[in-house]
Design an enzyme around this catalytic site. Structure first.
Site, PDB file in Angstrom:
ATOM      1  N   TRP A   1       0.861  -1.172   0.000  1.00 35.91           N
ATOM      2  CA  TRP A   1       0.000   0.000   0.000  1.00 35.91           C
ATOM      3  C   TRP A   1       0.905   1.232   0.000  1.00 35.91           C
ATOM      4  O   TRP A   1       1.840   1.330   0.796  1.00 35.91           O
ATOM      5  CB  TRP A   1      -0.886  -0.026   1.242  1.00 35.91           C
ATOM      6  CG  TRP A   1      -1.840   1.135   1.357  1.00 35.91           C
ATOM      7  CD1 TRP A   1      -2.642   1.645   0.370  1.00 35.91           C
ATOM      8  CD2 TRP A   1      -2.103   1.898   2.529  1.00 35.91           C
ATOM      9  NE1 TRP A   1      -3.397   2.671   0.874  1.00 35.91           N
ATOM     10  CE2 TRP A   1      -3.097   2.857   2.201  1.00 35.91           C
ATOM     11  CE3 TRP A   1      -1.631   1.880   3.839  1.00 35.91           C
ATOM     12  CZ2 TRP A   1      -3.597   3.778   3.121  1.00 35.91           C
ATOM     13  CZ3 TRP A   1      -2.142   2.790   4.758  1.00 35.91           C
ATOM     14  CH2 TRP A   1      -3.109   3.739   4.397  1.00 35.91           C
TER      15      TRP A   1
ATOM     16  N   ASP B   1      -1.103  -6.318   8.655  1.00 38.63           N
ATOM     17  CA  ASP B   1      -2.050  -5.264   8.307  1.00 38.63           C
ATOM     18  C   ASP B   1      -3.292  -5.970   7.767  1.00 38.63           C
ATOM     19  O   ASP B   1      -3.229  -6.619   6.720  1.00 38.63           O
ATOM     20  CB  ASP B   1      -1.459  -4.320   7.251  1.00 38.63           C
ATOM     21  CG  ASP B   1      -2.374  -3.134   6.950  1.00 38.63           C
ATOM     22  OD1 ASP B   1      -1.961  -2.246   6.184  1.00 38.63           O
ATOM     23  OD2 ASP B   1      -3.514  -3.086   7.478  1.00 38.63           O
TER      24      ASP B   1
ATOM     25  N   LYS C   1     -13.695  -0.677   5.253  1.00 35.38           N
ATOM     26  CA  LYS C   1     -14.269  -1.371   4.107  1.00 35.38           C
ATOM     27  C   LYS C   1     -15.307  -2.404   4.518  1.00 35.38           C
ATOM     28  O   LYS C   1     -16.388  -2.444   3.960  1.00 35.38           O
ATOM     29  CB  LYS C   1     -13.169  -2.073   3.300  1.00 35.38           C
ATOM     30  CG  LYS C   1     -12.360  -1.134   2.451  1.00 35.38           C
ATOM     31  CD  LYS C   1     -11.234  -0.488   3.236  1.00 35.38           C
ATOM     32  CE  LYS C   1     -10.331   0.288   2.297  1.00 35.38           C
ATOM     33  NZ  LYS C   1      -9.382   1.138   3.025  1.00 35.38           N
TER      34      LYS C   1
END
Lengths: 411, 426
Positions: free
Chosen positions: B158, B239, B275
């Site tokens: 990311w 993560d 999300k």
């Protein structure tokens, strides 16, 4: 296996939260919490502002609203209306398009963003040696915010005169005169925390004169706008005067207290710069800092404030709610002072009514504070700071008598 | 007398409003450069400015329904109604956040019956979504993990990982992860690189639905990685921003995290509810440190609080309250699992549709990876010049690395998207 965290020491708890904890665990039915700075009604209860309840219902009912990400710098209508609250709708700086804003997580978040920006871009690049001056005393987190942003030299400027229980103006001006050029000064816009002692208009102008001449950076912390006098404009006088004087500056705003939105973390960093181009570049760099800290700010609180500030009837209702809170504090001040006087408590107690905002620096020393806590279950900060909001018509007699007893018996 | 003095003093000061010298023209900020737009969030901003009615935003990872609209989960609306009815106050949360939330957050990741939770050897704090969690984690490691300064990220990772860790004072390194030749996982490459990582370094692992590639290791591969990481004595930083989004199954997506813990890794973990609960703007996340024992967890907790306080004092309530209500109310929880499953399924369907449409356009390229990849994103394999063309000529917005958010694909726009992709790759 050996732990990677074997050497991690137990940190001492943050004092004001430990105080609240101890209060919670105290079984004494007479206990009073004069610690943390949150408004309480005369029933000793938290108060969700009526206008906030109203707007929350509007939000829940509006099916067009969703939970999408806000822009990095926050909700645009929040940022602009929040800055207007601080600077005034007709601010020349706003009219000249030289005001920018960053929605942040509470007043703390706004201070944090300002501090991080200054460390990177002010007085050189990544200059950690720029002295940062905070008032003596000040909100204890000021020190940590600036230190954690990288500043190596966070120092006190003289502010509170313990003997005369008022502003040490000469000391303050003296420190301004001797501060290295370009030093950053954190100024409390109104309702100084913890002393409740604010400079007068004339005194503010004297401060401004020195800061201008010596090129010191103005960083206002405005956490209590509306709480000092009950009037938003009156409480913003210092901030607006400095703008008129031509300063470029930061103003960290909190809506925790004046909107009662403590846990929604609603804050705004208002930036006043020389012109629009400077604002633009500053904001672009603020985005970088925001992105590596929280990416974008929380939506709910900002929405609430923006809706309220941008609709005339709601705005009026909010101002009224603020005045309700400020008025109750003023009433408690007057009441406490009158009772101490009636009891003949040694010393002078005029400072209780002269001081401004949520807090009062009683003048009680650490031993007396300990006595109040241990013997009377009245919880206040070791500095002698009390939160006036913790006083009610039901407990004020007990508190007054306890202060009297403490002053008489404990030296 | 005082009044006369004040009046004349005011007059004196008022007369000095515009001092003679350089005051009005010089700014403190003259040397502040214009910062470049954020590589990910900047895409959405460019999209907004585009006037082409056919434009598609495949930039940021935010779920969209098949009409291309943001989707507020039904369980979220129900939770909000329940919360509103309770008339709660707005008092400050503790620095570590809402207890009902942090407990449920840990259980979601580790499993209800996890020994770690039972023995109290985890500390889980509420954070400002995934970014805030990573930042607190980075700050914590920077301050207390003094034996090693290096954080090893998968290549690629990311985009925001690097600046976060760098700003916290860590150094960034990388291990092989993505194989551009296969658009899949370079397992041997990863093992080779990991075997060379110096002891005690921090290794970042994406728990599931790797961002940006959508390429996840298979369970047998995770096992070998766990083994190697233990041999190398590395500190694992997981993560997990897409639990539920990868396979549609909460437990399956947390498998790697739970396996590592089972194998004795005391991990640190970032979770996001942006999300999987659609709570993007409410900023809901958690940071967990799995400690040696409960005593250590207390010490670590005290230090996390010290790190959090000077950033934002305490976290926002609204989103955490919603998440906690969902996680702790059985029928809302059930409904949520169904909705996450639904979102993941729509994405899987879009993957299949995109490949079918590309074939229909006449593309002869191998697009199997579009279906093999998992989660919100697809690493198309498009090169920067192709991406630029796709944006300029077709108003399809995506990040320069060729990543597209499948969540932005709909049955209504998939045909046009296939057209564009085929046009720039044929």
């Amino acid at each position: 296996i050996m732990s990677l965290f074997g050497e991690v020491p137990q940190a001492t708890p943050v004092a004001v939260f430990k105080l609240s904890n101890d209060f919670k665990e105290d079984p004494n039915p007479m206990k009073v919490n004069l610690g943390v700075g949150a408004y309480r009604t005369d029933e000793g209860q938290p108060w969700v502002l009526p206008v906030v309840k109203k707007v929350e219902k509007l939000i829940v009912a509006d099916n067009r609203l969703n939970h999408e990400y806000l822009p990095i710098l926050g909700l645009p209508e929040f940022r602009s209306s929040a800055s207007k609250i601080a600077l005034g709708e007709d601010s020349p700086a706003i009219q000249e398009s030289r005001v920018g804003a960053v929605q942040c997580l509470g007043g703390t978040g706004a201070l944090k963003m300002g501090a991080e920006f200054l460390r990177r871009w002010y007085n050189g690049n990544d200059n950690m040696k720029t002295p940062v001056y905070v008032s003596a005393p000040t909100w204890e987190n000021h020190n940590s915010v600036f230190a954690n942003a990288g500043f190596k030299d966070v120092r006190p400027y003289k502010y509170w005169d313990a003997e005369k229980r008022g502003l040490d103006l000469d000391g303050f001006l003296g420190d301004l005169e001797t501060a290295p050029k370009h030093s950053i000064f954190v100024l409390h816009a109104c309702a100084h925390n913890p002393t409740g002692t604010d400079p007068t208009h004339v005194e503010w102008m004297q401060v401004a004169e020195v800061m201008k001449r010596r090129k010191l950076f103005v960083f206002f912390d405005s956490a209590y706008q509306g709480f000092a006098s009950g009037c938003l404009d009156k409480d913003a006088w210092a901030v607006r005067n400095f703008v008129t004087q031509g300063f470029e500056m930061f103003c960290a705003q909190s809506f925790s207290k004046n909107f009662g939105l403590y846990n929604e973390r609603v804050g705004n960093l208002t930036i006043v710069a020389r012109d629009a181009d400077n604002v633009r570049r500053v904001l672009s760099q603020m985005e970088k800092i925001v992105r590596v800290t929280w990416s974008n700010p929380p939506s709910q609180g900002a929405r609430l404030v923006a809706i309220t500030l941008n609709r005339a009837e709601l705005f009026a209702e909010w101002k009224d709610n603020v005045k309700t809170m400020a008025d109750r504090v003023l009433l408690m001040r007057a009441s406490l002072q009158a009772k101490l006087q009636a009891l003949g408590t040694p010393g002078t107690w005029d400072h209780i009514t002269q001081q401004i905002g949520m807090f009062s620096f009683t003048g009680l020393n650490p031993k007396q504070v300990e006595y109040m806590i241990k013997e009377r279950s009245i919880y206040l900060m070791a500095s002698g700071r009390i939160n006036m909001c913790g006083l009610t018509t039901k407990n004020i007699d007990y508190v007054a008598k306890s202060i009297h007893e403490t002053v008489v018996n404990v030296q | 007398n005082h009044k006369t003095l004040e009046t004349s003093w005011l007059a004196f000061l008022a007369s000095d409003v515009h001092p003679p010298h350089d005051w009005s023209s010089i700014s403190w900020w003259s040397e502040v450069q214009m910062g470049p737009p954020d590589p990910i969030l900047g895409v959405s901003e460019a999209y907004k400015r585009d006037t082409n009615p056919k434009k598609i935003n495949l930039g940021v990872g935010a779920y969209r329904d098949d009409q291309g609209k943001p989707y507020v989960l039904s369980c979220v609306r129900k939770a909000e109604a329940q919360i509103a009815a309770k008339k709660l106050d707005k008092e400050y949360l503790a620095i570590g956040g809402l207890g009902d939330f942090t407990k449920a957050c840990a259980k979601l990741a580790l499993g209800d019956d996890n020994e770690v939770i039972k023995s109290g050897r985890n500390i889980t704090v509420q954070t400002i979504s995934g970014t805030g969690s990573l930042r607190i984690g980075a700050n914590f490691l920077s301050r207390f993990h003094t034996e090693a300064r290096d954080v090893y990220l998968p290549k690629p990772s990311w985009g925001n990982h690097t600046p976060i860790f760098r700003d916290a004072g860590m150094q960034l390194k990388a291990y092989t992860y993505y194989d551009p030749k296969t658009c899949g996982f370079d397992f041997q490459g990863a093992l080779n690189d990991i075997s060379k990582i110096p002891e005690k370094s921090v290794i970042m692992l994406h728990a599931c639905a790797h961002n940006p590639t959508g390429v996840d290791p298979r369970p047998e591969q995770w096992k070998e990685i766990a083994d190697l990481v233990k041999k190398r004595n590395l500190l694992v930083f997981f993560d997990m921003a897409y639990q539920g989004f990868a396979s549609g199954d909460i437990d399956r997506d947390a498998w790697a995290v739970r396996y590592f813990i089972e194998q004795g890794h005391n991990i640190v973990l970032s979770q996001s509810f942006a999300k999987n609960m659609g709570l993007y703007g409410e900023r809901v996340g958690g940071f967990t440190v799995v400690c040696k024992d409960a005593e250590e967890a207390k010490r670590v907790e005290s230090q996390l609080k010290i790190l959090i306080r000077p950033i934002y004092s305490n976290p926002p309530m609204n989103g955490a309250r919603i998440a906690a209500t969902i996680l702790n109310t059985p029928d809302l929880y059930k409904e949520w699992l169904g909705e996450v499953h639904g979102m993941a399924n729509r994405i899987i369907t879009m993957r299949e549709l995109l490949v079918a449409n590309l074939k229909k356009e006449g593309s002869t390229r191998n697009w199997k990876h579009v279906i093999d990849q998992i989660g919100m994103f697809c690493f198309t394999g498009l090169k920067p010049e192709q991406v630029e063309r796709l944006t300029k000529e077709f108003s399809v917005y995506m990040t320069k690395d060729g990543r597209i958010s499948m969540a932005g694909v709909t049955s209504g726009n998939v045909g046009y998207l296939a057209q564009g992709i085929h046009a720039v790759t044929k």
